[in-house]
Design a protein around this motif. Structure first.
Motif, PDB file in Angstrom:
ATOM      1  N   HIS A 243       0.845  -1.187   0.000  1.00  0.00           N
ATOM      2  CA  HIS A 243       0.000   0.000   0.000  1.00  0.00           C
ATOM      3  C   HIS A 243       0.889   1.249   0.000  1.00  0.00           C
ATOM      4  N   ALA A 244       1.220   1.743  -1.171  1.00  0.00           N
ATOM      5  CA  ALA A 244       2.012   2.969  -1.309  1.00  0.00           C
ATOM      6  C   ALA A 244       1.456   3.710  -2.506  1.00  0.00           C
ATOM      7  N   LEU A 245       1.689   5.017  -2.563  1.00  0.00           N
ATOM      8  CA  LEU A 245       1.095   5.836  -3.599  1.00  0.00           C
ATOM      9  C   LEU A 245       1.691   5.559  -4.982  1.00  0.00           C
ATOM     10  N   ASP A 246       3.018   5.437  -5.021  1.00  0.00           N
ATOM     11  CA  ASP A 246       3.695   5.317  -6.311  1.00  0.00           C
ATOM     12  C   ASP A 246       5.104   4.772  -6.089  1.00  0.00           C
ATOM     13  N   ILE A 247       5.943   4.809  -7.118  1.00  0.00           N
ATOM     14  CA  ILE A 247       7.285   4.253  -6.991  1.00  0.00           C
ATOM     15  C   ILE A 247       8.146   5.001  -5.959  1.00  0.00           C
ATOM     16  N   PRO A 248       8.244   6.347  -6.028  1.00  0.00           N
ATOM     17  CA  PRO A 248       9.119   7.011  -5.052  1.00  0.00           C
ATOM     18  C   PRO A 248       8.690   6.834  -3.593  1.00  0.00           C
ATOM     19  N   THR A 249       7.403   6.575  -3.334  1.00  0.00           N
ATOM     20  CA  THR A 249       6.989   6.416  -1.932  1.00  0.00           C
ATOM     21  C   THR A 249       7.048   4.955  -1.465  1.00  0.00           C
ATOM     22  N   SER A 250       7.413   4.031  -2.371  1.00  0.00           N
ATOM     23  CA  SER A 250       7.427   2.612  -1.990  1.00  0.00           C
ATOM     24  C   SER A 250       8.568   2.264  -1.043  1.00  0.00           C
ATOM     25  N   ILE A 251       9.767   2.788  -1.323  1.00  0.00           N
ATOM     26  CA  ILE A 251      10.916   2.447  -0.483  1.00  0.00           C
ATOM     27  C   ILE A 251      10.732   3.003   0.938  1.00  0.00           C
ATOM     28  N   PRO A 252      10.307   4.304   1.085  1.00  0.00           N
ATOM     29  CA  PRO A 252      10.008   4.791   2.437  1.00  0.00           C
ATOM     30  C   PRO A 252       8.949   3.934   3.148  1.00  0.00           C
ATOM     31  N   ARG A 253       7.981   3.424   2.386  1.00  0.00           N
ATOM     32  CA  ARG A 253       6.933   2.583   2.984  1.00  0.00           C
ATOM     33  C   ARG A 253       7.544   1.271   3.499  1.00  0.00           C
ATOM     34  N   LEU A 254       8.447   0.686   2.734  1.00  0.00           N
ATOM     35  CA  LEU A 254       9.111  -0.554   3.167  1.00  0.00           C
ATOM     36  C   LEU A 254      10.000  -0.273   4.384  1.00  0.00           C
ATOM     37  N   THR A 255      10.625   0.909   4.407  1.00  0.00           N
ATOM     38  CA  THR A 255      11.438   1.293   5.561  1.00  0.00           C
ATOM     39  C   THR A 255      10.546   1.398   6.801  1.00  0.00           C
ATOM     40  N   ALA A 256       9.371   2.016   6.621  1.00  0.00           N
ATOM     41  CA  ALA A 256       8.443   2.165   7.748  1.00  0.00           C
ATOM     42  C   ALA A 256       8.000   0.796   8.265  1.00  0.00           C
ATOM     43  N   LEU A 257       7.967  -0.194   7.383  1.00  0.00           N
ATOM     44  CA  LEU A 257       7.592  -1.553   7.807  1.00  0.00           C
ATOM     45  C   LEU A 257       8.758  -2.247   8.521  1.00  0.00           C
ATOM     46  N   GLY A 258       9.910  -1.595   8.555  1.00  0.00           N
ATOM     47  CA  GLY A 258      11.041  -2.168   9.284  1.00  0.00           C
ATOM     48  C   GLY A 258      11.921  -3.075   8.443  1.00  0.00           C
ATOM     49  N   ILE A 259      11.873  -2.879   7.114  1.00  0.00           N
ATOM     50  CA  ILE A 259      12.697  -3.704   6.240  1.00  0.00           C
ATOM     51  C   ILE A 259      14.121  -3.171   6.201  1.00  0.00           C
ATOM     52  N   ASP A 260      15.068  -4.070   6.249  1.00  0.00           N
ATOM     53  CA  ASP A 260      16.472  -3.713   6.131  1.00  0.00           C
ATOM     54  C   ASP A 260      16.751  -3.327   4.669  1.00  0.00           C
ATOM     55  N   LEU A 261      16.974  -2.025   4.440  1.00  0.00           N
ATOM     56  CA  LEU A 261      17.144  -1.534   3.068  1.00  0.00           C
ATOM     57  C   LEU A 261      18.310  -2.201   2.353  1.00  0.00           C
ATOM     58  N   HIS A 262      19.261  -2.613   3.154  1.00  0.00           N
ATOM     59  CA  HIS A 262      20.435  -3.300   2.663  1.00  0.00           C
ATOM     60  C   HIS A 262      20.064  -4.535   1.817  1.00  0.00           C
ATOM     61  N   LEU A 263      18.950  -5.199   2.232  1.00  0.00           N
ATOM     62  CA  LEU A 263      18.535  -6.427   1.543  1.00  0.00           C
ATOM     63  C   LEU A 263      17.718  -6.168   0.279  1.00  0.00           C
ATOM     64  N   LEU A 264      17.178  -4.955   0.171  1.00  0.00           N
ATOM     65  CA  LEU A 264      16.270  -4.687  -0.949  1.00  0.00           C
ATOM     66  C   LEU A 264      16.960  -4.770  -2.305  1.00  0.00           C
ATOM     67  N   GLY A 265      18.203  -4.261  -2.340  1.00  0.00           N
ATOM     68  CA  GLY A 265      18.920  -4.206  -3.612  1.00  0.00           C
ATOM     69  C   GLY A 265      19.091  -5.565  -4.258  1.00  0.00           C
ATOM     70  N   SER A 266      19.226  -6.608  -3.433  1.00  0.00           N
ATOM     71  CA  SER A 266      19.442  -7.928  -4.016  1.00  0.00           C
ATOM     72  C   SER A 266      18.159  -8.745  -4.152  1.00  0.00           C
TER      73      SER A 266
END
Ligand SMILES: [Zn+2]
Length: 371
Positions: A243-266
């Motif tokens: 549930h995010a508005l668009d592409i630029p707001t998706s990563i902040p949304r995943l961060t808010a869910l507590g996702i380790d951004l380090h893992l997203l790239g792979s």
């Protein structure tokens, strides 16, 4: 007309009008009945207040709800069958309101034909990018958008594409709340309060069942999101929605869910942002010039197809909806946030492209810009 015939007529009419929901609201003077068609509410009937109790009781009986309980929210489901319409799965939700209990019926036709990415409104370059990503055997695929943006239909279409391409050589499992449509060849596990299985519990159980492809209805809590990423890291293809508005707001949304951004790239292979726009009515839509108007926010002038309304479109000028997609792929998986996902949203530009093609109007595209 008796209550049984009234309900049969109402649901059949809703189906023929492609309505997604029927709202039954008791008011001071009468019971107001409205349908949501292509995302917009339309008044369709009023009923005298004397008939309200019987109507609600009838719906509750069909959905196996308590008819002696009037002061609690209840929800259930039933399958509606009638001549001349396909079977329809109906989710019923009743809620006590000031003037008495209301009811909302959500319609899920069971014979919905499978869509293709192109029939959802995706353009050719996007279809190619998505198809390439789905050929991977691991990674995370996310469809993002607000409520009612068509995410679930797109997710089902992706899952169906994976199933067709895999030719029974992979185990496909899903966890959904609710299961909106039965899919053949896929283990579908219903989550939610009805079943006592949470997304997190369900996903843990699925991972013990040797799956290849996993569809998770929505990444809505930290544990589910972490498990999904973990599964994507360990050789599974995971498809889900966010549930995010668009592409630029998706990563902040995943961060808010507590996702380790380090893992997203792979893990995160693709973000598919989506909105639905209404398409002009075939019967009354005609080419008209737009642009050069002070209220017009479009950078260009041009020709669009729009209608003034006729009998076949309920006087709205529109008939049906199509998807507007903005897609970003992570072509070079590495640690950290993929730069491909750090760019402005192109949803409005994509919607404008549809205006020029004649598949929606400036008015509809503008709703995306200001969403
Ligand atoms: Zn029309």
């Amino acid at each position: 007309m008796d209550t049984v015939s009234f309900v049969t007529d109402l649901i059949s009419r809703a189906h023929r009008s492609r309505a997604s929901d029927i709202h039954i609201d008791p008011q001071a003077q009468a019971v107001e009945i409205r349908m949501r068609i292509d995302g917009v509410l339309h008044r369709c009937a009023t009923l005298s207040n004397e008939r309200h109790a019987e109507l609600i009781a009838h719906l509750k009986i069909r959905a196996s709800l308590r008819t002696d309980e009037h002061f609690a929210a209840q929800d259930g489901r039933f399958t509606f069958t009638a001549s001349a319409v396909p079977p329809i799965d109906i989710r019923l939700s009743c809620m006590p309101t000031y003037y008495g209990e209301n009811a909302v019926l959500r319609l899920f036709p069971l014979e919905t034909e499978y869509q293709t990415l192109a029939s959802l409104g995706m353009r050719r370059e996007h279809v190619r990018s998505v198809t390439e990503v789905l050929a991977n055997s691991s990674g995370l695929v996310l469809v993002v958008g607000p409520t009612g943006s068509g995410k679930t239909t797109t997710l089902y279409t992706l899952m169906e594409l994976v199933r067709t391409a895999s030719n029974s050589r992979t185990i496909l499992t899903s966890i959904e709340d609710p299961v909106e449509r039965p899919l053949s060849g896929i283990r579908q596990i219903p989550a939610g309060s009805h079943t006592g299985i949470s997304f997190e519990q369900g996903l843990r159980a699925i991972l013990r069942q040797d799956p290849d492809v996993i569809m998770v209805g929505e990444l809505r809590d930290t544990e589910t999101a972490r498990l999904a990423i973990q599964a994507a890291l360990t050789g599974h293809l995971v498809l889900s929605t966010l549930h995010a508005l668009d592409i630029p707001t998706s990563i902040p949304r995943l961060t808010a869910l507590g996702i380790d951004l380090h893992l997203l790239g792979s893990t995160l292979r693709i973000l598919i942002a989506e909105r639905l726009v209404r398409t002009p009515c075939d019967s009354c839509g005609i080419p008209r010039a737009f642009g050069n108007h002070p209220e017009n926010q479009f950078p260009l002038a041009g020709i669009q197809i729009s209608g003034d309304g006729c009998a076949s479109c309920n006087m709205t000028g529109y008939q049906g909806r199509t998807g507007v997609f903005d897609i970003a792929t992570n072509d070079h998986p590495s640690d950290g946030v993929p730069t491909a996902f750090e760019r402005p949203s192109l949803l409005f530009r994509e919607a404008f492209r549809k205006v020029v093609e004649g598949s929606t109007t400036c008015e509809e595209a503008r709703r995306i810009e200001y969403a």
